[in-house]
Write a protein that holds these residues in place. Structure first.
Motif, PDB file in Angstrom:
ATOM      1  N   ALA A   6       0.871  -1.162   0.000  1.00 29.88           N
ATOM      2  CA  ALA A   6       0.000   0.000   0.000  1.00 29.88           C
ATOM      3  C   ALA A   6       0.915   1.220   0.000  1.00 29.88           C
ATOM      4  O   ALA A   6       1.990   1.187   0.580  1.00 29.88           O
ATOM      5  CB  ALA A   6      -0.901   0.020   1.230  1.00 29.88           C
ATOM      6  N   ALA A   7       0.505   2.279  -0.680  1.00 26.57           N
ATOM      7  CA  ALA A   7       1.353   3.464  -0.744  1.00 26.57           C
ATOM      8  C   ALA A   7       0.519   4.720  -0.926  1.00 26.57           C
ATOM      9  O   ALA A   7      -0.540   4.693  -1.554  1.00 26.57           O
ATOM     10  CB  ALA A   7       2.344   3.342  -1.897  1.00 26.57           C
ATOM     11  N   VAL A   8       1.021   5.808  -0.370  1.00 27.85           N
ATOM     12  CA  VAL A   8       0.489   7.145  -0.620  1.00 27.85           C
ATOM     13  C   VAL A   8       1.683   8.007  -0.991  1.00 27.85           C
ATOM     14  O   VAL A   8       2.656   8.088  -0.234  1.00 27.85           O
ATOM     15  CB  VAL A   8      -0.227   7.736   0.617  1.00 27.85           C
ATOM     16  CG1 VAL A   8      -0.693   9.159   0.340  1.00 27.85           C
ATOM     17  CG2 VAL A   8      -1.389   6.855   1.050  1.00 27.85           C
ATOM     18  N   ARG A  22      -1.962   3.611  -3.750  1.00 23.06           N
ATOM     19  CA  ARG A  22      -2.027   2.243  -4.256  1.00 23.06           C
ATOM     20  C   ARG A  22      -2.477   1.418  -3.062  1.00 23.06           C
ATOM     21  O   ARG A  22      -1.912   1.525  -1.976  1.00 23.06           O
ATOM     22  CB  ARG A  22      -0.646   1.802  -4.740  1.00 23.06           C
ATOM     23  CG  ARG A  22      -0.641   0.390  -5.291  1.00 23.06           C
ATOM     24  CD  ARG A  22       0.686   0.011  -5.945  1.00 23.06           C
ATOM     25  NE  ARG A  22       1.831   0.154  -5.068  1.00 23.06           N
ATOM     26  CZ  ARG A  22       2.822   1.033  -5.251  1.00 23.06           C
ATOM     27  NH1 ARG A  22       2.806   1.846  -6.277  1.00 23.06           N
ATOM     28  NH2 ARG A  22       3.835   1.091  -4.431  1.00 23.06           N
ATOM     29  N   HIS A  23      -3.520   0.624  -3.255  1.00 25.81           N
ATOM     30  CA  HIS A  23      -4.032  -0.121  -2.104  1.00 25.81           C
ATOM     31  C   HIS A  23      -3.585  -1.569  -2.131  1.00 25.81           C
ATOM     32  O   HIS A  23      -3.162  -2.099  -3.152  1.00 25.81           O
ATOM     33  CB  HIS A  23      -5.550  -0.008  -1.992  1.00 25.81           C
ATOM     34  CG  HIS A  23      -6.298  -0.579  -3.160  1.00 25.81           C
ATOM     35  ND1 HIS A  23      -6.602  -1.902  -3.248  1.00 25.81           N
ATOM     36  CD2 HIS A  23      -6.789   0.017  -4.268  1.00 25.81           C
ATOM     37  CE1 HIS A  23      -7.281  -2.115  -4.358  1.00 25.81           C
ATOM     38  NE2 HIS A  23      -7.400  -0.962  -5.006  1.00 25.81           N
ATOM     39  N   ASN A  24      -3.680  -2.180  -0.950  1.00 26.93           N
ATOM     40  CA  ASN A  24      -3.177  -3.530  -0.777  1.00 26.93           C
ATOM     41  C   ASN A  24      -4.285  -4.572  -0.681  1.00 26.93           C
ATOM     42  O   ASN A  24      -3.996  -5.742  -0.511  1.00 26.93           O
ATOM     43  CB  ASN A  24      -2.316  -3.592   0.484  1.00 26.93           C
ATOM     44  CG  ASN A  24      -3.105  -3.199   1.714  1.00 26.93           C
ATOM     45  OD1 ASN A  24      -3.576  -2.085   1.797  1.00 26.93           O
ATOM     46  ND2 ASN A  24      -3.241  -4.081   2.666  1.00 26.93           N
ATOM     47  N   LEU A  25      -5.522  -4.186  -0.767  1.00 29.77           N
ATOM     48  CA  LEU A  25      -6.619  -5.138  -0.634  1.00 29.77           C
ATOM     49  C   LEU A  25      -7.239  -5.453  -1.983  1.00 29.77           C
ATOM     50  O   LEU A  25      -7.300  -4.596  -2.858  1.00 29.77           O
ATOM     51  CB  LEU A  25      -7.685  -4.570   0.301  1.00 29.77           C
ATOM     52  CG  LEU A  25      -7.204  -4.289   1.725  1.00 29.77           C
ATOM     53  CD1 LEU A  25      -8.312  -3.613   2.521  1.00 29.77           C
ATOM     54  CD2 LEU A  25      -6.758  -5.558   2.424  1.00 29.77           C
ATOM     55  N   PRO A  26      -7.733  -6.667  -2.150  1.00 28.48           N
ATOM     56  CA  PRO A  26      -8.404  -6.987  -3.417  1.00 28.48           C
ATOM     57  C   PRO A  26      -9.706  -6.223  -3.525  1.00 28.48           C
ATOM     58  O   PRO A  26     -10.282  -5.833  -2.495  1.00 28.48           O
ATOM     59  CB  PRO A  26      -8.654  -8.493  -3.308  1.00 28.48           C
ATOM     60  CG  PRO A  26      -8.631  -8.788  -1.851  1.00 28.48           C
ATOM     61  CD  PRO A  26      -7.708  -7.777  -1.220  1.00 28.48           C
ATOM     62  N   PRO A  27     -10.197  -5.968  -4.739  1.00 28.77           N
ATOM     63  CA  PRO A  27     -11.454  -5.245  -4.885  1.00 28.77           C
ATOM     64  C   PRO A  27     -12.611  -6.052  -4.299  1.00 28.77           C
ATOM     65  O   PRO A  27     -12.597  -7.272  -4.299  1.00 28.77           O
ATOM     66  CB  PRO A  27     -11.609  -5.088  -6.394  1.00 28.77           C
ATOM     67  CG  PRO A  27     -10.675  -6.068  -7.000  1.00 28.77           C
ATOM     68  CD  PRO A  27      -9.610  -6.358  -5.998  1.00 28.77           C
ATOM     69  N   VAL A  28     -13.566  -5.321  -3.762  1.00 29.78           N
ATOM     70  CA  VAL A  28     -14.758  -5.963  -3.206  1.00 29.78           C
ATOM     71  C   VAL A  28     -15.658  -6.402  -4.345  1.00 29.78           C
ATOM     72  O   VAL A  28     -15.929  -5.624  -5.261  1.00 29.78           O
ATOM     73  CB  VAL A  28     -15.517  -4.970  -2.282  1.00 29.78           C
ATOM     74  CG1 VAL A  28     -16.787  -5.603  -1.748  1.00 29.78           C
ATOM     75  CG2 VAL A  28     -14.610  -4.521  -1.152  1.00 29.78           C
ATOM     76  N   PRO A  29     -16.115  -7.695  -4.355  1.00 31.48           N
ATOM     77  CA  PRO A  29     -16.944  -8.162  -5.468  1.00 31.48           C
ATOM     78  C   PRO A  29     -18.320  -7.512  -5.469  1.00 31.48           C
ATOM     79  O   PRO A  29     -18.811  -7.054  -4.518  1.00 31.48           O
ATOM     80  CB  PRO A  29     -17.048  -9.665  -5.219  1.00 31.48           C
ATOM     81  CG  PRO A  29     -16.503  -9.944  -3.865  1.00 31.48           C
ATOM     82  CD  PRO A  29     -15.817  -8.729  -3.388  1.00 31.48           C
TER      83      PRO A  29
END
Length: 182
Positions: free
Chosen positions: A34-36, A175-182
Motif C-alpha cells: 500500500a502506498a500514498v 495504491r491499495h493492498n486489498l483486493p477489490p470488493v466483489p
C-alpha cells in the motif's frame, strides 16, 4: 552402479531440488504493498489564507494479515501561518499505511521539526486520511500530534480523521493492498 555415477545422480537430484524449490518460492504469493505518494497544498479551513503543504512518500508491505509487515517513508508538513508570520515544519517517519479503493490512512512519528514545534511534536504520532479522486478533487484529513495513538490496528484503531480539506493544488496518489470488493 559405481560410486562416480551415484555421486553424479545425487548431485543432479540436489540441484534439481534446489532449482525446483527456488522456482516454487518465486512463483508463490508476493507481498502486497500500500502506498500514498505526492505533494499538495491544502486549503486549511480554520485559516484559509495560511499556506499548508504536505508531501507523502509512504509505503507499507503486507503479507496475509491486515497489519503491515514492513513500512518505510516519510511525511513532511509545512505550515506558514500568515497572521503571526510564522513558518513551521515537521518530518515524520511512516509507521502505518492502510488503503483500499480510493482512500488511505497514514500514521507517522515525528522525528524532525522546526524549533517552534520541537517540544510539542517531537516523538509524537500524526495521522492522515487521503481521498484520491484523481487530479482534481483530492482531499486530506490531518490530526496530531496526539498522545497514545496506536500504530495501525492497535487497541484503539485510530489512524486519521475524515478527509475534509480540499487541495488547492497538487496530486496525491495511492495504491491499495486489498483486493477489490466483489
Amino acid at each position: 552402479m559405481n560410486s562416480r555415477t551415484l555421486t553424479v545422480l545425487v548431485t543432479l537430484a540436489a540441484a534439481t531440488a534446489a532449482l525446483g524449490g527456488s522456482a516454487a518460492t518465486a512463483a508463490g504469493p508476493r507481498p502486497k504493498e500500500a502506498a500514498v505518494t505526492g505533494s499538495a497544498q491544502v486549503l486549511y479551513v480554520p485559516s484559509p489564507e495560511d499556506d499548508v503543504r504536505l508531501t507523502f512518500d509512504a509505503h507499507a508491505t503486507y503479507g496475509e494479515g491486515p497489519v503491515p509487515t514492513g513500512t518505510r517513508g516519510t511525511v513532511r508538513v509545512f505550515h506558514h501561518f500568515v497572521a503571526p508570520g510564522m513558518k513551521v515544519w515537521a518530518e515524520a517517519d511512516v509507521d502505518c499505511v492502510m488503503a483500499t479503493g480510493r482512500i488511505a490512512t497514514v500514521t507517522a512519528v515525528v522525528g524532525k521539526t522546526s524549533p517552534e514545534l520541537a517540544e510539542v511534536w517531537m516523538g509524537r504520532r500524526i495521522g492522515f486520511t487521503v481521498l484520491d479522486t484523481g487530479r482534481r478533487g483530492d482531499q486530506v484529513g490531518m490530526a496530531g500530534p496526539l498522545e497514545n495513538v496506536p500504530r495501525c490496528l492497535g487497541a484503539k484503531p485510530y489512524l486519521g480523521p475524515t478527509p475534509f480539506s480540499l487541495l488547492r493544488q497538487g496530486d496525491l496518489k495511492l495504491r491499495h493492498n486489498l483486493p477489490p470488493v466483489p
